[in-house]
Enzyme design. Structure first.
Site, PDB file in Angstrom:
ATOM      1  CD  GLU A 162     -19.998   6.097   4.594  1.00  0.00           C
ATOM      2  OE1 GLU A 162     -19.831   5.253   5.491  1.00  0.00           O
ATOM      3  OE2 GLU A 162     -20.955   6.058   3.808  1.00  0.00           O
ATOM      4  CG  ASP A 198      -2.235   0.744   0.944  1.00  0.00           C
ATOM      5  OD1 ASP A 198      -2.271   1.575   0.010  1.00  0.00           O
ATOM      6  OD2 ASP A 198      -3.219   0.504   1.658  1.00  0.00           O
TER       7      ASP A 198
END
Length: 715
Positions: A459, A247
């Protein structure tokens, strides 16, 4: 469609890759291990940026079809349909790549290695990135993930259409604010029962090309440098043959936040030595130093590069154009009418009808003179798209979709109602500065559609969301700001009320469940979402979505957010009653499931086949999701778990026989050592259009059919 690998061609690619790597200097090799890989002109290698995104459409690179967010696609419970969606995404991805290559554009978000899908488990509804996933269930996530990977990668025996990447291995699901330093402590049972199945399925069934490591540690070891995870499990147990990517910035976290190494050189060495081939970031530039200091064997670097160049050869980007069929895809397919039609269908199939008291839906436009459309998500483009999105040439919000559908026949009156989360719309105004307008619209309307919920500003991933609560996670499951006050004011008007929720996660809409006659969950429905939802509201389409997550009554019933033990989490382990259960969703038509039988009474090595008849007993064509759940009888065993799905569409009066195959593994549970144990004992198999729990039965008025199955000791 099954994947057929040409092993001979794959071996040819790997041999070519080895020959290519053998000609490279150490400096050239190291430069190829980061996402922004430069050209090696003397070897005919073009520059290539590995980082691209396609979560629900080609992202961050200009115009592309913006499909419903992943959590909405999961609500279709339809593996074949999600493959069709992913195939459309990769068609546009190839078309854009071909165009970009012709212009010499090799920058960020311009490659064919798409870092999607996200097959992490949505274990806690507060997690901000949950809407990127396919929900809380490992079986559903596996099926959606496999379908998505197949669609992205295509079915040519020699070349990949594009390369998919399952992420983030493993056990990654918040909290976002501490993800760079967090240690997820997980037992072997939960690891194998919940967190790994989707990765395994994508590797073994769909032959996914790439797997991305997670930011967090797993039991003390960073995932992007975790030998057990990347080598023993992923490559050893699962048989993964592609490439592993970190990542973005995750390798720097080793020394900066996890403090398991002291220097960038040590971090780079740890990741490379333990199975990470590609670094999204710049830490692998330190590999040159690590190799010269004897911390990394250059043979391991060569192995990583062979994996990477093999991937590029699979994509055909190092071959002549006439050899690769995907090089012929024209740019004209992007944002075409066919794509828009598919997108609208996807949006409609994602919608879940949560409540429809008295059959208030669908609305009859002939009986309406004026309809009110109220709420901060009624005309909010951001609530259509979620995150990791592309750019649509046209967006249809709920209010726009309703206005287009009704035309001049019915007056549409609109009010924003309130800010999405602040207590006023205008900064200098008083609190609740749109309430008078809300009441005025209600007074003029024959019915009111209230559009509430969240958007990706509330979110999402840490750093992307701009909420006031921090890092993209939710503090609770309530409607934010003044939305509840607006809803109550609309209800008090006495007008018929339809609540449309746009969100990427479950909300505790307990008051609405008690007072509002009709509720739709629309997720983040994509650029065509407003048109699709309008068609559902007025009966042009029949809702068919099922919940891929549990809607809880309160966050207070959940375990601590940072606790990765599955006890008390999701429908599989929760003890209480859900507001709206996993697998639940209503329809405008009705279905009858009968004749449920198993072909054997005892599980064998080949598993069990379940047969049933499904009939549309209503007056409207619609889709039904036949769900098979298995409950292993015994103490401390999970609740009945989803183990089979059959999606079908039926005309009124039409009946079809369905077959659901349950493999022997569906009757097993993992022990504390991560080993699958099948029997001896007894299992209950439940077949129906919902999960086999009392709340689902109460909401639907339907029961699931139960079969008793003997389970001998098979492992």
């Amino acid at each position: 469609m099954e994947i057929t690998e040409n092993r001979e061609k794959l071996q040819e690619f790997r041999e070519r890759a080895r020959a290519l790597v053998a000609q490279m200097t150490l400096e050239e090799k190291v430069e190829q291990t980061v996402n922004e890989a430069p050209a090696v002109e003397r070897l005919g290698i073009k520059a290539y940026n590995w980082w691209n995104e396609a979560l629900h459409g080609v992202a961050r690179a200009g115009v592309a079809t913006v499909f419903p967010q992943a959590i909405g696609l999961a609500a279709t419970f339809d593996e074949e349909f999600i493959e069709e969606i992913a195939d459309a995404i990769s068609t546009e991805g190839r078309a854009k790549f071909n165009m970009q290559q012709a212009e010499g554009d090799t920058g960020l978000y311009k490659g064919l290695t798409f870092w999607s899908p996200n097959v992490n488990i949505f274990r806690d509804p507060r997690w901000g990135r949950g809407h990127e996933t396919f929900g809380e269930d490992p079986y559903l996530t596996s099926r959606m993930g496999v379908g998505f990977v197949k669609g992205i990668q295509g079915h040519d025996e020699n070349y990949l259409k594009a390369a998919a990447c399952t992420k983030h291995i493993a056990v990654h699901s918040g909290p976002e604010g501490i993800r760079h330093s967090f240690d997820a402590v997980v037992g072997k049972q939960d690891l194998y029962e919940t967190y790994l199945p989707a990765f395994k399925a994508c590797v073994q069934e769909a032959h996914v090309e790439a797997v991305m490591g997670a930011y967090n540690r797993l039991n003390g070891v960073p995932c992007c440098g975790n030998h057990e995870l990347l080598e023993d499990i992923l490559r050893g147990e699962f048989g993964f043959e592609g490439h592993v990517v970190s990542d973005c910035g995750a390798i720097m976290d080793f020394h900066a936040f996890h403090h398991v190494t002291d220097t960038p050189v040590e971090s780079a060495a740890m990741a490379m030595n333990n199975g990470c081939d590609l670094n999204c970031g710049n830490m692998f530039h330190f590999l040159k130093q690590a190799i010269r200091q004897g911390m990394v064997d250059e043979k391991r670097l060569d192995e990583a590069l062979v994996n990477l160049f093999t991937a590029r050869m699979k994509l055909g980007v190092l071959d002549k154009k006439e050899e690769n069929p995907y090089d012929k895809i024209p740019y004209s397919v992007v944002d075409s009418e066919a794509m828009r039609q598919l997108n609208r269908t996807a949006a409609a199939r994602s919608v879940v009808l949560l409540k429809n008291e008295g059959g208030i839906l669908p609305l009859d436009k002939a009986s309406l003179k004026t309809i009110g459309v109220i709420g901060p998500n009624a005309n909010n483009r951001k609530a259509l798209v979620g995150n990791y999105e592309g750019t649509a040439s046209r967006y249809w919000t709920i209010s726009e979709g309703i206005q287009e559908y009704l035309g001049e026949e019915v007056r549409v009156m609109f009010s924003e109602g309130c800010h999405l989360y602040h207590d006023k719309v205008e900064g200098l105004a008083e609190r609740n500065d749109r309430m008078a307008e809300v009441k005025a619209v209600c007074a003029c309307s024959d019915a009111v559609v209230v559009c509430l919920g969240l958007d990706a500003g509330l979110e999402g991933e840490q750093g992307d969301a701009n909420n006031e609560y921090g890092s993209g996670d939710k503090p609770d499951l309530n409607l934010p700001g003044l939305q509840q006050e607006v809803l109550e004011a609309v209800h008090a008007s006495g007008r018929p009320v339809i609540l449309v929720l746009l969100s990427g996660s479950a909300l505790a809409v307990n008051w609405a469940d008690e007072h509002v006659p009709a509720i739709l969950q629309g997720w983040y429905p994509g650029a065509e979402g407003g048109r699709a939802i309008a068609e559902i509201l007025f009966g042009e389409r029949c809702p068919e979505g099922k919940l891929p997550v549990t809607f809880y009554r309160s966050a207070e019933e959940l375990p601590d957010f940072a606790d990765y033990n599955m006890k008390g989490r999701t429908y599989r382990y929760m003890k209480g009653e859900a507001l709206y259960p996993f697998g639940y969703g209503l329809s405008y038509t009705s279905f009858e499931i009968s004749g449920v039988r198993a072909d054997v009474g005892t599980v064998g090595e080949e598993g069990v086949n379940i047969h049933a008849l499904v009939k549309n007993t209503g007056s409207m064509a619609g889709g039904e999701t036949v769900q098979a759940y298995v409950k292993i009888c015994g103490e401390d065993t999970p609740n009945a778990q989803l183990k089979g799905i059959c999606k079908l569409r039926l005309a009124p009066g039409e009946e079809k026989e369905v077959l659901i195959h349950l493999p022997a593994e569906a009757f097993g549970l993992y022990d504390g050592n991560g080993k699958l144990r099948i029997g001896p004992g007894r299992a209950e198999v439940y077949i129906g259009g919902q999960a086999p729990d009392p709340r689902s039965e109460k909401l639907t008025g339907r029961r699931t059919e139960k079969l008793e199955i003997e389970v001998p000791c098979l492992g």
